[in-house]
Design a protein around this motif. Sequence first.
Motif, PDB file in Angstrom:
ATOM      1  N   VAL A  90       0.832  -1.210   0.000  1.00 25.07           N
ATOM      2  CA  VAL A  90       0.000   0.000   0.000  1.00 25.07           C
ATOM      3  C   VAL A  90       0.863   1.255   0.000  1.00 25.07           C
ATOM      4  O   VAL A  90       0.675   2.165  -0.827  1.00 25.07           O
ATOM      5  CB  VAL A  90      -0.943   0.009   1.222  1.00 25.07           C
ATOM      6  CG1 VAL A  90      -1.581   1.386   1.400  1.00 25.07           C
ATOM      7  CG2 VAL A  90      -2.027  -1.037   1.065  1.00 25.07           C
ATOM      8  N   LEU A  91       1.839   1.327   0.896  1.00 25.30           N
ATOM      9  CA  LEU A  91       2.651   2.543   1.017  1.00 25.30           C
ATOM     10  C   LEU A  91       3.545   2.745  -0.201  1.00 25.30           C
ATOM     11  O   LEU A  91       3.647   3.864  -0.726  1.00 25.30           O
ATOM     12  CB  LEU A  91       3.502   2.476   2.290  1.00 25.30           C
ATOM     13  CG  LEU A  91       2.738   2.413   3.617  1.00 25.30           C
ATOM     14  CD1 LEU A  91       3.675   2.669   4.786  1.00 25.30           C
ATOM     15  CD2 LEU A  91       1.587   3.403   3.649  1.00 25.30           C
ATOM     16  N   LEU A  92       4.187   1.674  -0.643  1.00 25.71           N
ATOM     17  CA  LEU A  92       5.073   1.806  -1.802  1.00 25.71           C
ATOM     18  C   LEU A  92       4.265   2.069  -3.075  1.00 25.71           C
ATOM     19  O   LEU A  92       4.662   2.875  -3.920  1.00 25.71           O
ATOM     20  CB  LEU A  92       5.914   0.541  -1.963  1.00 25.71           C
ATOM     21  CG  LEU A  92       6.909   0.267  -0.823  1.00 25.71           C
ATOM     22  CD1 LEU A  92       7.613  -1.065  -1.029  1.00 25.71           C
ATOM     23  CD2 LEU A  92       7.926   1.399  -0.706  1.00 25.71           C
ATOM     24  N   GLY A  93       3.116   1.403  -3.210  1.00 27.63           N
ATOM     25  CA  GLY A  93       2.261   1.641  -4.368  1.00 27.63           C
ATOM     26  C   GLY A  93       1.708   3.050  -4.382  1.00 27.63           C
ATOM     27  O   GLY A  93       1.594   3.671  -5.447  1.00 27.63           O
ATOM     28  N   CYS A  94       1.386   3.573  -3.206  1.00 28.32           N
ATOM     29  CA  CYS A  94       0.896   4.946  -3.097  1.00 28.32           C
ATOM     30  C   CYS A  94       1.953   5.940  -3.564  1.00 28.32           C
ATOM     31  O   CYS A  94       1.656   6.879  -4.314  1.00 28.32           O
ATOM     32  CB  CYS A  94       0.501   5.217  -1.650  1.00 28.32           C
ATOM     33  SG  CYS A  94       0.017   6.928  -1.308  1.00 28.32           S
ATOM     34  N   TYR A  95       3.197   5.731  -3.142  1.00 27.87           N
ATOM     35  CA  TYR A  95       4.253   6.681  -3.500  1.00 27.87           C
ATOM     36  C   TYR A  95       4.670   6.562  -4.967  1.00 27.87           C
ATOM     37  O   TYR A  95       4.847   7.565  -5.660  1.00 27.87           O
ATOM     38  CB  TYR A  95       5.477   6.481  -2.606  1.00 27.87           C
ATOM     39  CG  TYR A  95       6.612   7.414  -2.956  1.00 27.87           C
ATOM     40  CD1 TYR A  95       6.563   8.759  -2.608  1.00 27.87           C
ATOM     41  CD2 TYR A  95       7.721   6.956  -3.669  1.00 27.87           C
ATOM     42  CE1 TYR A  95       7.591   9.628  -2.941  1.00 27.87           C
ATOM     43  CE2 TYR A  95       8.749   7.813  -4.005  1.00 27.87           C
ATOM     44  CZ  TYR A  95       8.677   9.148  -3.648  1.00 27.87           C
ATOM     45  OH  TYR A  95       9.698  10.011  -3.999  1.00 27.87           O
ATOM     46  N   TYR A  96       4.825   5.327  -5.453  1.00 24.24           N
ATOM     47  CA  TYR A  96       5.349   5.114  -6.807  1.00 24.24           C
ATOM     48  C   TYR A  96       4.261   5.086  -7.877  1.00 24.24           C
ATOM     49  O   TYR A  96       4.561   4.863  -9.058  1.00 24.24           O
ATOM     50  CB  TYR A  96       6.150   3.806  -6.854  1.00 24.24           C
ATOM     51  CG  TYR A  96       7.467   3.892  -6.113  1.00 24.24           C
ATOM     52  CD1 TYR A  96       8.521   4.634  -6.626  1.00 24.24           C
ATOM     53  CD2 TYR A  96       7.648   3.237  -4.895  1.00 24.24           C
ATOM     54  CE1 TYR A  96       9.731   4.721  -5.945  1.00 24.24           C
ATOM     55  CE2 TYR A  96       8.851   3.317  -4.209  1.00 24.24           C
ATOM     56  CZ  TYR A  96       9.894   4.062  -4.737  1.00 24.24           C
ATOM     57  OH  TYR A  96      11.087   4.145  -4.071  1.00 24.24           O
ATOM     58  N   ALA A  97       3.017   5.341  -7.499  1.00 23.53           N
ATOM     59  CA  ALA A  97       1.935   5.411  -8.494  1.00 23.53           C
ATOM     60  C   ALA A  97       2.164   6.592  -9.436  1.00 23.53           C
ATOM     61  O   ALA A  97       2.827   7.575  -9.071  1.00 23.53           O
ATOM     62  CB  ALA A  97       0.584   5.561  -7.789  1.00 23.53           C
ATOM     63  N   ILE A 184       4.053  13.604   0.736  1.00 18.63           N
ATOM     64  CA  ILE A 184       5.429  13.572   0.229  1.00 18.63           C
ATOM     65  C   ILE A 184       5.431  13.538  -1.304  1.00 18.63           C
ATOM     66  O   ILE A 184       6.448  13.808  -1.943  1.00 18.63           O
ATOM     67  CB  ILE A 184       6.176  12.347   0.806  1.00 18.63           C
ATOM     68  CG1 ILE A 184       6.084  12.352   2.327  1.00 18.63           C
ATOM     69  CG2 ILE A 184       7.642  12.349   0.395  1.00 18.63           C
ATOM     70  CD1 ILE A 184       6.639  13.603   2.979  1.00 18.63           C
ATOM     71  N   THR A 185       4.306  13.189  -1.907  1.00 21.23           N
ATOM     72  CA  THR A 185       4.206  13.173  -3.372  1.00 21.23           C
ATOM     73  C   THR A 185       3.886  14.558  -3.939  1.00 21.23           C
ATOM     74  O   THR A 185       3.793  14.708  -5.157  1.00 21.23           O
ATOM     75  CB  THR A 185       3.115  12.181  -3.826  1.00 21.23           C
ATOM     76  OG1 THR A 185       1.831  12.636  -3.365  1.00 21.23           O
ATOM     77  CG2 THR A 185       3.379  10.794  -3.269  1.00 21.23           C
ATOM     78  N   MET A 186       3.722  15.557  -3.063  1.00 19.37           N
ATOM     79  CA  MET A 186       3.322  16.892  -3.500  1.00 19.37           C
ATOM     80  C   MET A 186       4.503  17.857  -3.458  1.00 19.37           C
ATOM     81  O   MET A 186       5.615  17.504  -3.050  1.00 19.37           O
ATOM     82  CB  MET A 186       2.191  17.416  -2.599  1.00 19.37           C
ATOM     83  CG  MET A 186       0.964  16.539  -2.543  1.00 19.37           C
ATOM     84  SD  MET A 186      -0.247  17.191  -1.374  1.00 19.37           S
ATOM     85  CE  MET A 186      -1.527  15.932  -1.487  1.00 19.37           C
ATOM     86  N   LYS A 187       4.230  19.077  -3.870  1.00 13.78           N
ATOM     87  CA  LYS A 187       5.232  20.141  -3.806  1.00 13.78           C
ATOM     88  C   LYS A 187       5.569  20.439  -2.345  1.00 13.78           C
ATOM     89  O   LYS A 187       4.745  20.227  -1.455  1.00 13.78           O
ATOM     90  CB  LYS A 187       4.670  21.384  -4.500  1.00 13.78           C
ATOM     91  CG  LYS A 187       5.636  22.550  -4.607  1.00 13.78           C
ATOM     92  CD  LYS A 187       4.934  23.731  -5.271  1.00 13.78           C
ATOM     93  CE  LYS A 187       5.865  24.943  -5.347  1.00 13.78           C
ATOM     94  NZ  LYS A 187       5.182  26.123  -5.926  1.00 13.78           N
TER      95      LYS A 187
END
Length: 326
Positions: A90-97, A184-187
């Motif tokens: 879940v966490l890795l898929g969320c970040y690397y999506a 963390i995926t944002m600006k």
Amino acid sequence: MTKDDHSAVTDLDEAVNAINRKTGRNMPQAIATGAILITVITLSFLFNPQPFIWLIVIFMVIGLWELRIDFAVAGLRIPVAALWVCSAAVLLGCYYAPAGYHFAAAVTGIIITLFIVLLFASFNRQHSERAARAILAKINTGMANDATVDDLHAARPQRYLHIAASILTVFYIPFLASFIVLPITMKHYVAHAVLLIFIPALGDTGGLLFGAVLGRHKLSERISPNKTVEGMIGSVLFTVVGTLAVGLCTYTIDELRSKWWILLILGILLGIAGMFGDLCASMLKRDLGIKDMGHLLKGHGGVLDRVDSILMCAPVTFFTVFFFGL
């Protein structure tokens, strides 16, 4: 050492012991452990966010292991191996999506995790049912004593508590942890990492200091005897100052003029949410009959003892950042 020096050392030891009793932890150890954690976490996201994401996964895996042991104290079983695999995915898929699909990936991952964990938890329920039937068979044939009858009554509700504990684990750790990954995926990911990790920790520090020095009125003595109203006020003050400081270091003066009130509200919400997270963890520990979730971090207990406020603050941070464009 002179007599005066010895007296000063004794007074200092007594003062430290008094603070330890009031805060319920070994403060010198807690400060040293906190300094190490701050260094490790800061280095993990300062230059690239990916080590930070993997560090979250590691902490989450340890937290699941701690929760498995804590539930076992109460006779509850959770499918920890399935939780490890699914939660990391879940966490890795969320970040690397792909860009724009991070939130969708998190929601999809949690739904799949919930389904898989429920499937594995049902095996624990079936195991409990078989045990209950075996006890009942002994009772019917007159082979059971009074203790076995009591075991039967205890085994029946356990069949469903395994599933309930597994569902709670999904929502408490991977679900809330996904809100740490999303910002963390944002600006401004560095600013977001500070808001996510250090501001709740700063609130804990403020609560400890104000509670130790000024604490007089119990916040909820039944749930957490060490929490005070003064500590909650200190927690909110520290999170407000910390949040405004993050904004000052992140935005231009013009941006800060238009966003300062958002940061102020976020600081207040983080102080309250962090205290709520502490109380929820204290309630869980009280129900399980344990003092700390674990003993991995000297002076802090376990990883879950350290991240309870962080987990509860993460959704507040994410939705504020998302809707107000911080």
